[in-house]
Design an enzyme around this catalytic site. Sequence first.
Site, PDB file in Angstrom:
ATOM      1  N   LYS A 111       0.920  -1.088  -0.084  1.00 18.54           N
ATOM      2  CA  LYS A 111       0.036   0.112   0.033  1.00 18.54           C
ATOM      3  C   LYS A 111       0.792   1.284   0.117  1.00 18.54           C
ATOM      4  O   LYS A 111       0.269   2.176  -0.569  1.00 18.54           O
ATOM      5  CB  LYS A 111      -1.228  -0.124   1.282  1.00 18.54           C
ATOM      6  CG  LYS A 111      -2.092  -1.008   1.181  1.00 18.54           C
ATOM      7  CD  LYS A 111      -3.523  -0.781   1.806  1.00 18.54           C
ATOM      8  CE  LYS A 111      -4.499  -1.501   1.514  1.00 18.54           C
ATOM      9  NZ  LYS A 111      -5.468  -1.318   2.392  1.00 18.54           N
ATOM     10  N   LYS A 193      -9.309  -7.174  -7.363  1.00 18.20           N
ATOM     11  CA  LYS A 193     -10.644  -7.518  -6.672  1.00 18.20           C
ATOM     12  C   LYS A 193     -11.476  -6.390  -6.657  1.00 18.20           C
ATOM     13  O   LYS A 193     -11.026  -5.257  -7.019  1.00 18.20           O
ATOM     14  CB  LYS A 193     -10.136  -8.057  -5.090  1.00 18.20           C
ATOM     15  CG  LYS A 193      -9.922  -6.831  -3.986  1.00 18.20           C
ATOM     16  CD  LYS A 193      -9.841  -7.557  -2.827  1.00 18.20           C
ATOM     17  CE  LYS A 193      -9.575  -6.466  -1.675  1.00 18.20           C
ATOM     18  NZ  LYS A 193     -10.583  -6.205  -0.667  1.00 18.20           N
ATOM     19  N   LYS A 196     -13.855  -0.857  -2.912  1.00 21.48           N
ATOM     20  CA  LYS A 196     -14.484   0.462  -2.773  1.00 21.48           C
ATOM     21  C   LYS A 196     -13.647   1.528  -3.361  1.00 21.48           C
ATOM     22  O   LYS A 196     -14.142   2.612  -3.982  1.00 21.48           O
ATOM     23  CB  LYS A 196     -14.541   0.575  -1.328  1.00 21.48           C
ATOM     24  CG  LYS A 196     -15.399  -0.168  -0.806  1.00 21.48           C
ATOM     25  CD  LYS A 196     -15.797   0.432   0.780  1.00 21.48           C
ATOM     26  CE  LYS A 196     -15.652  -0.694   2.028  1.00 21.48           C
ATOM     27  NZ  LYS A 196     -14.377  -0.868   2.282  1.00 21.48           N
TER      28      LYS A 196
HETATM   29  N1  AQP Z   1     -13.926  -8.061  -3.540  1.00 21.42           N
HETATM   30  C1  AQP Z   1     -14.169  -8.616  -2.514  1.00 21.42           C
HETATM   31  N2  AQP Z   1     -14.711 -10.079  -2.411  1.00 21.42           N
HETATM   32  C2  AQP Z   1     -14.954 -10.330  -1.254  1.00 21.42           C
HETATM   33  N3  AQP Z   1     -14.918  -9.901  -0.167  1.00 21.42           N
HETATM   34  C3  AQP Z   1     -14.590  -8.860  -0.153  1.00 21.42           C
HETATM   35  N4  AQP Z   1     -14.235  -7.813   0.935  1.00 21.42           N
HETATM   36  C4  AQP Z   1     -13.938  -6.716   0.261  1.00 21.42           C
HETATM   37  N5  AQP Z   1     -13.458  -6.605  -0.868  1.00 21.42           N
HETATM   38  C5  AQP Z   1     -14.197  -8.038  -1.222  1.00 21.42           C
HETATM   39  C6  AQP Z   1     -14.410  -8.138   2.253  1.00 21.42           C
HETATM   40  O1  AQP Z   1     -15.287  -6.880   2.842  1.00 21.42           O
HETATM   41  C7  AQP Z   1     -15.211  -6.827   4.112  1.00 21.42           C
HETATM   42  C8  AQP Z   1     -14.887  -5.113   4.405  1.00 21.42           C
HETATM   43  O2  AQP Z   1     -13.702  -4.933   3.581  1.00 21.42           O
HETATM   44  P1  AQP Z   1     -13.024  -3.636   4.152  1.00 21.42           P
HETATM   45  O3  AQP Z   1     -13.914  -2.476   4.257  1.00 21.42           O
HETATM   46  O4  AQP Z   1     -12.303  -3.702   5.630  1.00 21.42           O
HETATM   47  O5  AQP Z   1     -11.795  -3.358   3.446  1.00 21.42           O
HETATM   48  P2  AQP Z   1     -11.021  -4.127   1.987  1.00 21.42           P
HETATM   49  O6  AQP Z   1     -11.144  -5.566   2.204  1.00 21.42           O
HETATM   50  O7  AQP Z   1      -9.977  -3.307   1.885  1.00 21.42           O
HETATM   51  O8  AQP Z   1     -12.240  -3.691   1.256  1.00 21.42           O
HETATM   52  P3  AQP Z   1     -12.408  -2.952  -0.042  1.00 21.42           P
HETATM   53  O9  AQP Z   1     -13.692  -2.745  -0.685  1.00 21.42           O
HETATM   54  O10 AQP Z   1     -11.366  -3.206  -1.113  1.00 21.42           O
HETATM   55  O11 AQP Z   1     -11.849  -1.435   0.520  1.00 21.42           O
HETATM   56  P4  AQP Z   1     -10.652  -0.510  -0.033  1.00 21.42           P
HETATM   57  O12 AQP Z   1     -10.736  -0.331  -1.289  1.00 21.42           O
HETATM   58  O13 AQP Z   1     -10.781   0.593   1.047  1.00 21.42           O
HETATM   59  O14 AQP Z   1      -9.239  -1.214   0.360  1.00 21.42           O
HETATM   60  C9  AQP Z   1     -13.828  -7.591   4.691  1.00 21.42           C
HETATM   61  O15 AQP Z   1     -14.414  -8.578   5.150  1.00 21.42           O
HETATM   62  C10 AQP Z   1     -13.240  -8.012   3.171  1.00 21.42           C
HETATM   63  O16 AQP Z   1     -12.667  -9.214   3.383  1.00 21.42           O
END
Ligand code: AQP
Length: 333
Positions: A111, A193, A196
């Site tokens: 990151k 993946k 967000k």
């Molecule tokens: N693509 C995904 N497929 C399955 N599970 C996912 N999660 C996130 N993306 C996927 C799951 O969502 C939960 C919350 O995630 P988070 O908000 O803690 O952060 P993250 O995993 O980093 O999610 P994002 O959407 O990718 O956010 P950013 O872009 O900010 O990094 C977790 O249980 C995660 O596994």
Amino acid sequence: MRRLLSGVKPTGPIHLGNYIGALRNWLQFQLDYENFFFVADLHALTVRQDPKVLAERIREIARMFLAVGIDPQKSVIFVQSDVPEHSELTWLLNCVTRMGELERMTQFKDKAREGRERAGVGLFDYPVLMAADVLLYQTDVVPVGEDQKQHMELTRDLAIRFNRDYGETFRVPEPFIPEVGARLMSLSNASKKMSKSDDDPQGCIELLDAPDAITRKFKRAVTDSGTEIRFDPSRPAITNLLVIYQLLTNQTREEIETHFSTRGYAQLKNELAERMIEFLKPVQERFNSITDAELDTVLDEGCARARVVASQTLGEARRRLGVERKAMRSMSQ
Ligand code: AQP
């Protein structure tokens, strides 16, 4: 009942990956665990956020917890920054964490794209905040993706070290990696993946997307070469679409492959859009029907319930470390 903790960062619009990887499992956990579900806003701050947008996103995510069916009678729902014990325990744990341990975290290396010199200290320290989140609630299990396994190891190491050096204070938690559909990929690039904070919103089905946006996103979704519609790890784009189809229909892989044996990509994309719109309709209706006052009541009550447990653990950690002057004085009066 065993205790479980999980959270979602308000770093962008909540999406289908978050639903499948987290919220959907939370509904199931409600039957088997005592749950603490939170909006991880302090974690969001590790990456620069627009304060106004962040404040709205925190509420949006909490509202979505309720809209998908998380029941505040069964689970404690709260916002991380409402519970100051998270920040305070992070500091105490910082003082038992070694630089080398954090330097080994692969997620920081990934990151901190602009290089170590410019990376925020918060981004470096975020695994300790995560350890504080988990240890505050004497958590037994933490559902995590593969990418969080290393952070969970650190959480366990810190708990074991603290307990050894200062006396039994924290429960040592176990990671739990849920099965099917653990990782949804972007609709526009199946090697990334669904995320967000992805710059390309076309790859991400947001839970608040309008029907026409959903139809458009599926229509434009990338597919692999060839025409066969089968689950096949060597064709990640089509497999990703089929995983979504499977999760929406609850059909077996064989049933789905048979259904599409005489149909093409266009048909798959149409059906996906229709099913997705149908699935999201009641969720969006519930989301829109929750008033601000209702949401605040849930979050205020959740905060109060969370603080009962968190303040007890923090008090114990402070006592163990010898930083408890006020508590000692009021006890002796
Ligand atoms: N693509 C995904 N497929 C399955 N599970 C996912 N999660 C996130 N993306 C996927 C799951 O969502 C939960 C919350 O995630 P988070 O908000 O803690 O952060 P993250 O995993 O980093 O999610 P994002 O959407 O990718 O956010 P950013 O872009 O900010 O990094 C977790 O249980 C995660 O596994």
